[in-house]
Design an enzyme around this catalytic site. Structure first.
Site, PDB file in Angstrom:
ATOM      1  N   TYR A 196       9.497 -20.565  -2.191  1.00 27.49           N
ATOM      2  CA  TYR A 196       9.243 -21.838  -2.869  1.00 27.49           C
ATOM      3  C   TYR A 196       8.476 -21.661  -4.180  1.00 27.49           C
ATOM      4  O   TYR A 196       8.142 -22.645  -4.836  1.00 27.49           O
ATOM      5  CB  TYR A 196       8.443 -22.780  -1.969  1.00 27.49           C
ATOM      6  CG  TYR A 196       9.266 -23.446  -0.886  1.00 27.49           C
ATOM      7  CD1 TYR A 196       9.781 -22.719   0.181  1.00 27.49           C
ATOM      8  CD2 TYR A 196       9.505 -24.816  -0.920  1.00 27.49           C
ATOM      9  CE1 TYR A 196      10.506 -23.334   1.187  1.00 27.49           C
ATOM     10  CE2 TYR A 196      10.240 -25.449   0.078  1.00 27.49           C
ATOM     11  CZ  TYR A 196      10.737 -24.700   1.131  1.00 27.49           C
ATOM     12  OH  TYR A 196      11.459 -25.309   2.124  1.00 27.49           O
ATOM     13  N   LYS A 228      10.311 -11.682   9.009  1.00 25.38           N
ATOM     14  CA  LYS A 228      11.615 -11.024   9.089  1.00 25.38           C
ATOM     15  C   LYS A 228      11.467  -9.645   8.458  1.00 25.38           C
ATOM     16  O   LYS A 228      12.234  -9.247   7.585  1.00 25.38           O
ATOM     17  CB  LYS A 228      12.659 -11.903   8.360  1.00 25.38           C
ATOM     18  CG  LYS A 228      14.093 -11.496   8.559  1.00 25.38           C
ATOM     19  CD  LYS A 228      14.625 -11.710   9.959  1.00 25.38           C
ATOM     20  CE  LYS A 228      15.981 -11.058  10.092  1.00 25.38           C
ATOM     21  NZ  LYS A 228      16.450 -10.967  11.483  1.00 25.38           N
ATOM     22  N   ASP A 280      14.126 -15.076  13.901  1.00 23.74           N
ATOM     23  CA  ASP A 280      15.332 -15.446  14.668  1.00 23.74           C
ATOM     24  C   ASP A 280      15.014 -15.514  16.168  1.00 23.74           C
ATOM     25  O   ASP A 280      15.437 -16.432  16.877  1.00 23.74           O
ATOM     26  CB  ASP A 280      16.520 -14.504  14.365  1.00 23.74           C
ATOM     27  CG  ASP A 280      16.158 -13.030  14.326  1.00 23.74           C
ATOM     28  OD1 ASP A 280      14.960 -12.693  14.438  1.00 23.74           O
ATOM     29  OD2 ASP A 280      17.080 -12.199  14.192  1.00 23.74           O
ATOM     30  N   ASP A 313       9.258 -24.183   7.312  1.00 20.42           N
ATOM     31  CA  ASP A 313      10.030 -25.415   7.094  1.00 20.42           C
ATOM     32  C   ASP A 313      11.066 -25.576   8.200  1.00 20.42           C
ATOM     33  O   ASP A 313      11.174 -26.631   8.834  1.00 20.42           O
ATOM     34  CB  ASP A 313      10.711 -25.346   5.720  1.00 20.42           C
ATOM     35  CG  ASP A 313      11.584 -26.558   5.452  1.00 20.42           C
ATOM     36  OD1 ASP A 313      11.106 -27.686   5.685  1.00 20.42           O
ATOM     37  OD2 ASP A 313      12.744 -26.378   5.033  1.00 20.42           O
ATOM     38  N   ASP A 352      11.062 -28.210  11.875  1.00 22.84           N
ATOM     39  CA  ASP A 352      12.052 -29.237  12.246  1.00 22.84           C
ATOM     40  C   ASP A 352      12.566 -28.961  13.663  1.00 22.84           C
ATOM     41  O   ASP A 352      12.714 -29.890  14.472  1.00 22.84           O
ATOM     42  CB  ASP A 352      13.241 -29.239  11.270  1.00 22.84           C
ATOM     43  CG  ASP A 352      13.056 -30.233  10.120  1.00 22.84           C
ATOM     44  OD1 ASP A 352      11.903 -30.437   9.705  1.00 22.84           O
ATOM     45  OD2 ASP A 352      14.066 -30.801   9.645  1.00 22.84           O
TER      46      ASP A 352
HETATM   47  C1  IPM Z   1       9.396 -30.537   4.001  1.00 19.24           C
HETATM   48  C2  IPM Z   1      10.623 -30.747   3.133  1.00 19.24           C
HETATM   49  C3  IPM Z   1      10.448 -30.118   1.764  1.00 19.24           C
HETATM   50  C4  IPM Z   1      10.256 -28.632   1.969  1.00 19.24           C
HETATM   51  C5  IPM Z   1      11.594 -30.404   0.768  1.00 19.24           C
HETATM   52  C6  IPM Z   1      11.765 -31.869   0.515  1.00 19.24           C
HETATM   53  C7  IPM Z   1      11.425 -29.687  -0.547  1.00 19.24           C
HETATM   54  O1  IPM Z   1      11.762 -30.271   3.780  1.00 19.24           O
HETATM   55  O2  IPM Z   1       8.311 -30.974   3.604  1.00 19.24           O
HETATM   56  O3  IPM Z   1       9.518 -29.973   5.089  1.00 19.24           O
HETATM   57  O4  IPM Z   1      11.235 -27.884   2.068  1.00 19.24           O
HETATM   58  O5  IPM Z   1       9.102 -28.212   2.047  1.00 19.24           O
HETATM   59 MN    MN Z   2      11.412 -29.701   5.858  1.00 16.28          MN
END
Ligand code: IPM
Ligand code: MN
Ligand code: NAD
Length: 366
Positions: free
Chosen positions: A146, A197, A230, A254, A258
């Site tokens: 990032y 990784k 992984d 990230d 999720d």
């Molecule tokens: C998060 C989001 C962001 C990230 C995006 C919107 C750039 O997915 O905050 O998890 O990847 O950090």
């Molecule tokens: Mn995200």
């Protein structure tokens, strides 16, 4: 009145950036609930709203205005953020400037993403109860893939090259790993898992290996473990009860967060804190602007409410944080939920229920 109580009496300054899509629906609801909790405890907060997002960007090109970072550092204790992202801005330029810009420029190096199963009915896993899914992911939040280093060459040409550099600094890696160990030590959690990784990324993630080996020595009472990312993904699904504290790089954090959020009911419930200890920090739900449900009044406001609970913790009001978390837990158990959690309530109705819970809660607050 002792000094900390005196500090508690001064008003906190909280910036609001609802952003785009459902960010504009969930932030105002979270703020109503937060205000009620603050009022109840005889504390004070001033809220200042900023209209940065796709609408403003399309109107006049503003993303993160000059001076914003200095203003936040000088004048604010915390920022409550909704989400950014809009199909009308396919480049995602405004999101990169606003959200990634604030993370980097405010040096919010800890992205804390707690995962807690509030009710066994919410997990898609079989035979799992509340105690099995309770951990936190610390995502490095200022570098890695990032960092924005790279470039495109011969753009549009068949021989086009796109390079995205993975930046790992010793200082950056060390501070997030150390934060994870300190967190585990302070809460007696007993274990920390680092995920990378390094079998494939033999430069950048070899650094993670070395730093982890060094830092763990300072925490002999904490079990330090490693899994490749992984395998971590697979293990999170097979047996999430083995994890308490996970620390990883920006991109893996990230994705893992999720996945982890879904183990506990989904993105609608997941909060996060973008933190620099002791400095102005930014709190937001893990989810995005959800264009597929935006404007329908059905977004789950709980992620934003739990993010404002983390904000309370950050400014020294963890009793208010606990109250907000208790409200969400109660709503989930009473099935006062939006449809992503299997309920039929609207954003407003869920928020109204939480507001009433907070207002009526017995005042153990001083
Ligand atoms: C998060 C989001 C962001 C990230 C995006 C919107 C750039 O997915 O905050 O998890 O990847 O950090
Ligand atoms: Mn995200
Ligand atoms: P998303 O998180 O917006 O949505 C993923 C899925 O989860 C969708 O089906 C959505 O309806 C559902 N969902 C998310 N939040 C919900 C909630 N509170 N209640 C009920 N359902 C919810 O992810 P996406 O669709 O990949 O991204 C949409 C936009 O948001 C993109 O522009 C993306 O870049 C952006 N985004 C921003 C952030 C952020 O600002 N922190 C985070 C993630 C994605």
């Amino acid at each position: 009145m002792n000094a900390s109580r005196a500090a508690d009496r001064t008003a906190k300054r909280i910036a609001l950036i609802p952003g785009d899509g459902i960010g504009m629906e969930v932030v105002p609801e979270a703020v109503r609930i937060l205000r009620a909790a603050i009022a109840k405890s005889n504390r004070q907060a001033e809220f200042v709203e900023f209209d940065w997002g796709a609408e403003r960007f399309l109107r006049d090109g503003t993303t993160l205005p000059a001076g914003a970072v200095e203003m936040f550092r000088r004048d604010f204790d915390a920022i409550l953020f909704g989400a950014v992202g809009d199909p009308r801005v396919p480049s995602n330029r405004h999101a990169a400037d606003i959200l990634l810009g604030l993370r980097a420029k405010l040096d919010l190096y800890v992205n804390a993403r707690p995962v807690e199963l509030l009710d066994a009915s919410l997990t898609p896993l079989r035979d799992r109860s509340e105690n099995d899914i309770r951990f936190i992911i610390f995502r490095e939040n200022t570098e890695g893939l990032y960092a924005g280093a790279g470039g495109q060459f011969r753009r549009g040409d068949p021989d086009e090259i796109a390079i995205q550099e993975d930046i790992n600094t010793r200082r950056g890696v060390e501070r997030i790993i150390r934060y994870a160990f300190e967190y585990a030590r302070a809460r007696k959690l007993g274990k920390v898992l680092m995920s990378d990784k390094s079998n494939a990324l033999t430069f950048g993630h070899e650094l993670w290996q070395r730093v982890f080996a060094e830092v763990r020595r300072e925490y002999p009472e904490i079990e330090a473990r490693h899994l490749y990312i992984d395998t971590l993904a697979a293990e999170l699904v097979r047996d999430p009860s083995q994890f308490r504290v996970i620390v990883t790089c920006n991109l893996f954090g990230d994705i893992a967060s999720d996945l982890a959020a879904q183990l506990a009911g989904g993105l609608g419930l997941a909060p996060s804190g973008n933190i620099h200890p002791g400095q102005v920090s930014l709190f937001e739900p893990v989810h995005g602007s959800a264009p597929n449900i935006a404007g329908k009044g059905i977004a789950n406001p709980m992620g934003a409410v739990l993010a404002s609970a983390m904000l309370c913790d950050h400014v020294g009001w963890s009793d208010l944080g606990d109250l907000l978390r208790a409200a969400v837990r109660a709503a989930v158990r009473e099935r006062q939920t939006t449809r992503d959690l299997g309920g039929s309530r609207s954003t407003r109705e869920v928020a109204a229920w939480l507001l009433e819970y907070v207002t009526k809660a017995k005042a153990a607050l001083t």
